[in-house]
Design a protein around this motif. Structure first.
Motif, short mmCIF file in Angstrom:
data_model
loop_
_atom_site.label_atom_id
_atom_site.label_comp_id
_atom_site.label_asym_id
_atom_site.label_seq_id
_atom_site.Cartn_x
_atom_site.Cartn_y
_atom_site.Cartn_z
N LEU A 154 0.82 -1.20 0.00
CA LEU A 154 0.00 0.00 0.00
C LEU A 154 0.86 1.25 0.00
CD1 LEU A 154 -2.97 -0.90 2.36
CD2 LEU A 154 -2.77 -1.15 -0.10
N GLU A 155 1.97 1.19 0.72
CA GLU A 155 2.83 2.36 0.80
C GLU A 155 3.71 2.52 -0.44
OE1 GLU A 155 5.01 2.21 4.41
OE2 GLU A 155 3.26 2.67 5.64
N SER A 156 3.96 1.40 -1.12
CA SER A 156 4.89 1.44 -2.24
C SER A 156 4.26 2.01 -3.49
CB SER A 156 5.41 0.05 -2.55
OG SER A 156 5.97 -0.49 -1.39
N PHE A 157 2.95 1.88 -3.57
CA PHE A 157 2.28 2.44 -4.73
C PHE A 157 1.54 3.69 -4.32
CE2 PHE A 157 3.03 -1.93 -5.90
CZ PHE A 157 3.48 -1.80 -7.21
N GLU A 158 1.40 4.58 -5.27
CA GLU A 158 0.76 5.84 -4.98
C GLU A 158 -0.76 5.73 -4.87
OE1 GLU A 158 1.81 8.93 -4.11
OE2 GLU A 158 3.64 7.81 -3.76
N LEU A 182 -1.17 0.94 -8.66
CA LEU A 182 -1.00 -0.51 -8.56
C LEU A 182 -1.58 -1.20 -9.80
CD1 LEU A 182 -0.28 -3.11 -7.05
CD2 LEU A 182 -2.45 -2.94 -5.82
N LEU A 183 -2.76 -0.76 -10.18
CA LEU A 183 -3.42 -1.36 -11.34
C LEU A 183 -2.60 -1.13 -12.61
CD1 LEU A 183 -5.96 -2.96 -11.68
CD2 LEU A 183 -7.23 -0.85 -12.12
N LEU A 184 -2.07 0.08 -12.71
CA LEU A 184 -1.22 0.43 -13.85
C LEU A 184 -0.01 -0.50 -13.90
CD1 LEU A 184 -1.48 2.67 -15.95
CD2 LEU A 184 0.03 4.08 -14.58
N TYR A 185 0.54 -0.73 -12.72
CA TYR A 185 1.70 -1.61 -12.61
C TYR A 185 1.34 -3.02 -13.04
CZ TYR A 185 5.10 -4.62 -10.29
OH TYR A 185 6.02 -5.58 -10.02
N LEU A 186 0.21 -3.48 -12.54
CA LEU A 186 -0.20 -4.85 -12.86
C LEU A 186 -0.47 -5.02 -14.36
CD1 LEU A 186 -2.55 -5.51 -9.81
CD2 LEU A 186 -0.28 -6.51 -10.21
N ILE A 187 -1.08 -4.01 -14.93
CA ILE A 187 -1.39 -4.09 -16.37
C ILE A 187 -0.12 -4.10 -17.19
CG2 ILE A 187 -2.39 -2.78 -18.30
CD1 ILE A 187 -4.57 -1.87 -16.26
N LYS A 188 0.82 -3.21 -16.81
CA LYS A 188 2.05 -3.07 -17.60
C LYS A 188 3.00 -4.23 -17.39
CE LYS A 188 3.91 1.16 -17.73
NZ LYS A 188 4.24 2.52 -17.21
N LYS A 189 3.18 -4.60 -16.14
CA LYS A 189 4.24 -5.56 -15.84
C LYS A 189 3.74 -7.00 -15.80
CE LYS A 189 7.37 -2.61 -15.83
NZ LYS A 189 7.88 -1.61 -14.96
N GLN A 190 2.50 -7.18 -15.40
CA GLN A 190 2.00 -8.53 -15.23
C GLN A 190 1.02 -8.94 -16.31
OE1 GLN A 190 3.37 -10.41 -12.84
NE2 GLN A 190 4.65 -8.62 -12.50
#
Lengths: 297, 194, 194
Positions: free
Chosen positions: A61-65, A70-78
């Motif tokens: 929770l603290e690592s993502f803004e 988080l969703l953006l990260y998941l879409i892009k990376k995962q």
């Protein structure tokens, strides 16, 4: 330039840089780079989907803004598929967090829960038969994608701003000082004539001292002349006396003569000057009171 | 492993360092903390400092050597002008100062003791000093009482500041006193002279 | 009553003033607060600034124009060397602060609610306070919606900090087409709806 991707205390490492597992033999192997540290223990795995290991929740929770990040990260990376949301497991998992979150940052967690709810809603509507979706209604995923895009643009803009040359990091100002002996003349405060009158009225209210000394134009001109006479008398040195008539300036006219005379009378009364007349109708001399004594000392 | 570097480069680096530092920099600091990566001798640093000093003689700032090293300083002759920029808005004068000023204006010549008698409190030396430094008040003599205290009066600058031609133009505070002995005596004298 | 003054003197005074000031100085400030006692025109000041800029091209520092005026900066190529002398570590800013600042910079005037809508999380008061205290952000009005929320905009000091003359010099926003999720996903959505 700075890497601005994360500012939390945990070390977050990009998935692409995650190294191979520790080898079996004694040869030098690249160490596994942990995704995050939780209470000193490395978390090697990063979230593979919206599921977050309960222990890592706070750190994630603290690592993502925020949920968009988080969703953006998941879409892009995962390659998380926004078109085919795996809603059932996500919902179950998120609900289990509710209990855990009582001890953590409930406020922050709430935003992720809202996102999970949005995703669940989208999924449920996608599952509805097509014909039941009203024609003018936008695909709910389109709104989510629009928000993600908007957020991504700002996220990138923030990174760009962070990379701009800036004072203290990339730009140094050139300055010179004043010599240490230089003291700037203090600038003077402005005073209004009204300030002065108010100040005096303040004094008058507090004191009876002016009861017998009404201040009028006449007395003021006399007071000014008193200062002038004293000033010229105090300039005298060897000849302590000044001729009486020298104090008067005929060009000032009658009013001026009156004022000078009044000033002289007042100075005599206040025993600041003394007059001497050696013989009747003779020359009158004026000097500072006590001037004589002073020089005799 | 140190790197070769031109005299011009050394000079630019030293100049930049001096302008970037809030503290004076010594030759030793320049050598050990700024130029340690380069092939630069102490005498070369000293020579560069001389070159810089010479160059800035004609500029608005000067290179000056002080106890702990070298420093760029505003050229002394520009100090007063440049200081105008950094001045903060002056504070308002205290009530004590204004009262003192008013008493000197309306009751001059007056001693500090007399001001204190009226105000009921001591007048700080600071106030008198401020008024004298501002050129509003001057000492016009000394009262012949024990201690020979200074008598204060207002100056021409005081009148100029308030755009007054004379003290007479100061606002009247109370109705004029007709019974003044001096006034009546004077009127008698003047009328007999006509 | 203004005093005549040579071009050389004007140049020296401006140079000294710029080196003495921690903030950039505009032509107007130079005219009204530094040179008001002298017979100096605006164009003469501008010309002096040009002369100074030209002169320093070959030195260790440069005259640079930023949003609120002119300032001397260490030549960029010497920055790393000069930084060795400084003991202070440059400050880092959190992503939350940078994103908030980016939204205010690019979407100004903007309310806190609007910032929160884009970021998907609450904006802490601490961040807004920091931005205002640093003089990077100011309240420029209130939006006429319930609650009349404050609208935020960036200041000249924000641009000064990044050595920019205007907002236009900020990096361009990522075009929609280059968004990593955007198009393919959007197309898929559109096609499934057809």
């Amino acid at each position: 330039m700075q890497n601005s991707s994360n500012d939390v205390d945990v070390a977050l490492i990009n998935s692409n840089t995650t190294a191979s597992n520790i080898g079996q033999s004694g040869e030098m192997l690249q160490q596994v780079l942990p995704f995050a540290f939780i209470r000193g223990e490395a978390v090697v795995e990063k979230p593979q989907d919206l599921f977050i290991p309960p222990d890592a929740l706070e750190i994630i929770l603290e690592s993502f803004e925020g949920p968009l990040d988080l969703l953006l990260y998941l879409i892009k990376k995962q390659k998380f598929d926004i078109l085919d949301l795996p809603i059932a497991p996500i919902t179950t998992q998120y609900m289990t967090y509710v209990e855990l979150m009582k001890d953590v940052k409930l406020e922050l967690a709430a935003e992720y829960l809202v996102m999970a709810a949005i995703l669940a809603e989208i999924k449920s509507r996608l599952l509805l038969p097509k014909q039941q979706v009203e024609e003018d209604e936008e695909d709910p995923r389109a709104e989510l994608v629009r928000r993600l895009q908007e957020y991504e643009i700002i996220k990138k803009a923030a990174q760009n701003i962070d990379e701009l040359p800036r004072i203290d990091r990339d730009i140094t100002l050139a300055q010179a000082s004043f010599s240490s002996s230089f003291v700037a003349k203090a600038q003077e405060a402005d005073v209004d004539l009204a300030d002065l009158v108010n100040a005096l009225q303040g004094v008058l209210k507090r004191t009876q001292a002016f009861e017998h000394h009404h201040i009028a134009k006449e007395t003021l001109s006399t007071r000014q002349r008193m200062s002038e006479i004293l000033s010229s008398l105090s300039k005298l040195k060897d000849d302590h006396f000044l001729k009486f008539e020298c104090l008067f300036d005929v060009s000032e006219g009658r009013h001026g003569v009156v004022v000078t005379f009044l000033a002289l009378l007042e100075l005599l009364k206040e025993q600041l000057v003394e007059c001497q007349q050696v013989q009747t109708f003779g020359q009158i001399h004026v000097r500072l009171k006590g001037a004589d004594d002073r020089y005799d000392q | 492993m140190t790197v070769m570097i031109s005299n011009k480069h050394v000079e630019q680096l030293i100049e930049a360092a001096l302008f970037s530092s809030s503290k004076p920099l010594s030759v030793r600091i320049l050598k050990e903390k700024l130029l340690f990566q380069y092939e630069v001798s102490t005498s070369q640093i000293k020579q560069s400092l001389e070159e810089i000093e010479k160059h800035y003689k004609k500029r608005g700032v000067n290179l000056v050597e002080v106890a702990s090293g070298f420093q760029f300083q505003i050229k002394a002759e520009h100090n007063d002008d440049v200081a105008l920029l950094s001045e903060e808005k002056p504070q308002k004068y205290s009530r004590a100062l204004l009262e003192t000023m008013a008493l000197i204006a309306y009751k001059q010549p007056i001693t500090r003791g007399e001001i204190e008698d009226v105000r009921g409190v001591a007048v700080s030396s600071h106030i008198i000093k401020t008024l004298i430094e501002r050129d509003w008040v001057k000492i016009v003599g000394h009262k012949e009482v024990p201690g020979r205290p200074s008598m204060y009066a207002t100056t021409k600058e005081f009148l100029d500041y308030f755009s007054l031609k004379s003290l007479e133009q100061l606002p009247e505070l109370l109705p004029m006193e007709e019974s003044s002995i001096a006034n009546s005596v004077m009127q008698d004298i003047m009328s007999t002279n006509e």
